[in-house]
Scaffold this motif. Structure first.
Motif, PDB file in Angstrom:
ATOM      1  N   VAL A  93      18.497 -16.071  40.513  1.00  0.00           N
ATOM      2  CA  VAL A  93      19.851 -15.885  39.982  1.00  0.00           C
ATOM      3  C   VAL A  93      20.121 -14.399  39.757  1.00  0.00           C
ATOM      4  O   VAL A  93      19.232 -13.663  39.330  1.00  0.00           O
ATOM      5  CB  VAL A  93      20.019 -16.660  38.644  1.00  0.00           C
ATOM      6  N   ILE A  94      21.333 -14.002  40.069  1.00  0.00           N
ATOM      7  CA  ILE A  94      21.828 -12.670  39.710  1.00  0.00           C
ATOM      8  C   ILE A  94      22.993 -12.884  38.754  1.00  0.00           C
ATOM      9  O   ILE A  94      23.963 -13.570  39.091  1.00  0.00           O
ATOM     10  CB  ILE A  94      22.317 -11.875  40.939  1.00  0.00           C
ATOM     11  N   ILE A  95      22.899 -12.331  37.560  1.00  0.00           N
ATOM     12  CA  ILE A  95      23.990 -12.412  36.584  1.00  0.00           C
ATOM     13  C   ILE A  95      24.921 -11.234  36.846  1.00  0.00           C
ATOM     14  O   ILE A  95      24.494 -10.079  36.824  1.00  0.00           O
ATOM     15  CB  ILE A  95      23.462 -12.371  35.138  1.00  0.00           C
ATOM     16  N   PHE A  96      26.196 -11.537  37.094  1.00  0.00           N
ATOM     17  CA  PHE A  96      27.176 -10.498  37.444  1.00  0.00           C
ATOM     18  C   PHE A  96      28.457 -10.754  36.663  1.00  0.00           C
ATOM     19  O   PHE A  96      29.399 -11.346  37.163  1.00  0.00           O
ATOM     20  CB  PHE A  96      27.427 -10.534  38.951  1.00  0.00           C
ATOM     21  N   THR A  97      28.462 -10.331  35.417  1.00  0.00           N
ATOM     22  CA  THR A  97      29.604 -10.565  34.535  1.00  0.00           C
ATOM     23  C   THR A  97      30.442  -9.291  34.388  1.00  0.00           C
ATOM     24  O   THR A  97      30.029  -8.214  34.793  1.00  0.00           O
ATOM     25  CB  THR A  97      29.137 -11.050  33.151  1.00  0.00           C
ATOM     26  N   ASP A  98      31.616  -9.447  33.790  1.00  0.00           N
ATOM     27  CA  ASP A  98      32.538  -8.328  33.614  1.00  0.00           C
ATOM     28  C   ASP A  98      31.950  -7.266  32.685  1.00  0.00           C
ATOM     29  O   ASP A  98      31.188  -7.593  31.768  1.00  0.00           O
ATOM     30  CB  ASP A  98      33.862  -8.824  33.014  1.00  0.00           C
ATOM     31  N   PRO A  99      32.319  -5.993  32.909  1.00  0.00           N
ATOM     32  CA  PRO A  99      31.819  -4.917  32.053  1.00  0.00           C
ATOM     33  C   PRO A  99      32.632  -4.779  30.764  1.00  0.00           C
ATOM     34  O   PRO A  99      33.279  -3.767  30.501  1.00  0.00           O
ATOM     35  CB  PRO A  99      31.951  -3.678  32.951  1.00  0.00           C
ATOM     36  N   ASP A 100      32.609  -5.842  29.963  1.00  0.00           N
ATOM     37  CA  ASP A 100      33.316  -5.842  28.681  1.00  0.00           C
ATOM     38  C   ASP A 100      32.508  -6.673  27.685  1.00  0.00           C
ATOM     39  O   ASP A 100      31.439  -7.188  28.024  1.00  0.00           O
ATOM     40  CB  ASP A 100      34.747  -6.385  28.830  1.00  0.00           C
ATOM     41  N   TYR A 101      32.996  -6.788  26.459  1.00  0.00           N
ATOM     42  CA  TYR A 101      32.230  -7.505  25.430  1.00  0.00           C
ATOM     43  C   TYR A 101      31.967  -8.969  25.811  1.00  0.00           C
ATOM     44  O   TYR A 101      30.825  -9.433  25.708  1.00  0.00           O
ATOM     45  CB  TYR A 101      32.920  -7.409  24.067  1.00  0.00           C
ATOM     46  N   PRO A 102      32.992  -9.741  26.237  1.00  0.00           N
ATOM     47  CA  PRO A 102      32.695 -11.135  26.604  1.00  0.00           C
ATOM     48  C   PRO A 102      31.670 -11.240  27.745  1.00  0.00           C
ATOM     49  O   PRO A 102      30.806 -12.108  27.725  1.00  0.00           O
ATOM     50  CB  PRO A 102      34.052 -11.699  27.027  1.00  0.00           C
ATOM     51  N   GLY A 103      31.761 -10.330  28.713  1.00  0.00           N
ATOM     52  CA  GLY A 103      30.791 -10.337  29.812  1.00  0.00           C
ATOM     53  C   GLY A 103      29.384 -10.066  29.323  1.00  0.00           C
ATOM     54  O   GLY A 103      28.424 -10.693  29.767  1.00  0.00           O
ATOM     55  N   GLN A 104      29.252  -9.122  28.386  1.00  0.00           N
ATOM     56  CA  GLN A 104      27.938  -8.817  27.810  1.00  0.00           C
ATOM     57  C   GLN A 104      27.409 -10.010  27.013  1.00  0.00           C
ATOM     58  O   GLN A 104      26.224 -10.319  27.051  1.00  0.00           O
ATOM     59  CB  GLN A 104      28.017  -7.573  26.925  1.00  0.00           C
ATOM     60  N   ARG A 105      28.313 -10.689  26.305  1.00  0.00           N
ATOM     61  CA  ARG A 105      27.915 -11.865  25.510  1.00  0.00           C
ATOM     62  C   ARG A 105      27.375 -12.963  26.434  1.00  0.00           C
ATOM     63  O   ARG A 105      26.334 -13.549  26.167  1.00  0.00           O
ATOM     64  CB  ARG A 105      29.104 -12.369  24.703  1.00  0.00           C
ATOM     65  N   ARG A 121      26.133 -12.580  29.453  1.00  0.00           N
ATOM     66  CA  ARG A 121      24.875 -12.082  30.011  1.00  0.00           C
ATOM     67  C   ARG A 121      23.724 -12.314  29.030  1.00  0.00           C
ATOM     68  O   ARG A 121      22.641 -12.756  29.411  1.00  0.00           O
ATOM     69  CB  ARG A 121      25.023 -10.587  30.326  1.00  0.00           C
ATOM     70  N   SER A 122      23.961 -12.032  27.754  1.00  0.00           N
ATOM     71  CA  SER A 122      22.928 -12.208  26.733  1.00  0.00           C
ATOM     72  C   SER A 122      22.545 -13.673  26.554  1.00  0.00           C
ATOM     73  O   SER A 122      21.364 -14.005  26.450  1.00  0.00           O
ATOM     74  CB  SER A 122      23.399 -11.635  25.398  1.00  0.00           C
ATOM     75  N   ILE A 123      23.548 -14.545  26.511  1.00  0.00           N
ATOM     76  CA  ILE A 123      23.291 -15.986  26.342  1.00  0.00           C
ATOM     77  C   ILE A 123      22.435 -16.501  27.500  1.00  0.00           C
ATOM     78  O   ILE A 123      21.432 -17.184  27.298  1.00  0.00           O
ATOM     79  CB  ILE A 123      24.614 -16.778  26.256  1.00  0.00           C
ATOM     80  N   ILE A 124      22.810 -16.138  28.716  1.00  0.00           N
ATOM     81  CA  ILE A 124      22.064 -16.618  29.888  1.00  0.00           C
ATOM     82  C   ILE A 124      20.657 -16.023  29.906  1.00  0.00           C
ATOM     83  O   ILE A 124      19.677 -16.732  30.152  1.00  0.00           O
ATOM     84  CB  ILE A 124      22.826 -16.292  31.189  1.00  0.00           C
TER      85      ILE A 124
END
Length: 185
Positions: free
Chosen positions: A51-63, A65-68
């Motif tokens: 898996v590659i985690i590719f979320t937005d560069p903002d707070y929700p994206g970081q959240r 990423r952290s959960i996963i």
């Protein structure tokens, strides 16, 4: 460009943009709550293909990423610089707004995080480098994150990412030198 791993994104628009950039499968989290069924899909994908985690560069994206990352160890992480993910009118930030080339580059540069990495850089190093506290700290962290391919983070997150990505003192010093030289131009 074909990607073997499954790419985890936030929504349908991200999937559409990823598929324009590369030949890959995606899993959509559909928001920052990341329910258990999505986590199970990601675990299955990680076991089968990676898996590659590719979320937005903002707070929700970081959240997200952290959960996963907490629940599915061993994922790779792709990061977009915030300025490459801003919507043309400046009203939104996200993977769906990035250019195809920016997406390809972020996926090529995807890295593994090592949660058990030994401490190599101290918070004192970050303070001394002007990366925590001070008028230029935020812009320096942004530039450093791009150079080290670890994304933008606040001071506390910067320390954690440097450790997780096993950034050596030498890599840190070289990237910081480039950042400081760019400031002088």
């Amino acid at each position: 460009m074909k990607i073997k791993e499954v790419i985890v994104v936030e929504g349908k628009d991200d999937t559409v943009k990823i598929k324009l950039a590369v030949d890959a499968d995606t899993i959509e989290t559909r928001g920052s709550a990341v329910d258990e069924s999505v986590i199970e899909q990601i675990k299955h994908a990680q076991a089968a293909r990676g898996v590659i985690i590719f979320t937005d560069p903002d707070y929700p994206g970081q959240r997200i990423r952290s959960i996963i990352s907490e629940q599915v160890p061993g994922c790779r992480h792709a990061f977009l610089p915030k300025e490459e993910a801003i919507e043309k009118l400046g009203r939104g930030v996200g993977v769906e707004h990035a250019s195809v080339e920016s997406i390809r580059k972020a996926l090529r540069d995807a890295q593994y995080m090592d949660e058990d990495a030994k401490e190599q850089i101290t918070t004192e190093d970050l303070v001394s480098a002007g990366l925590i506290g001070g008028p230029t700290a935020k812009s320096r962290r942004e530039s450093l994150g791009i150079k080290l391919k670890i994304g933008y983070v606040n001071g506390k997150q910067l320390y954690k990412r440097l450790i997780m990505f096993q950034i050596t003192r030498e890599q840190f010093a070289a990237a910081l030198k480039e950042v400081l030289e760019e400031e002088l131009r």
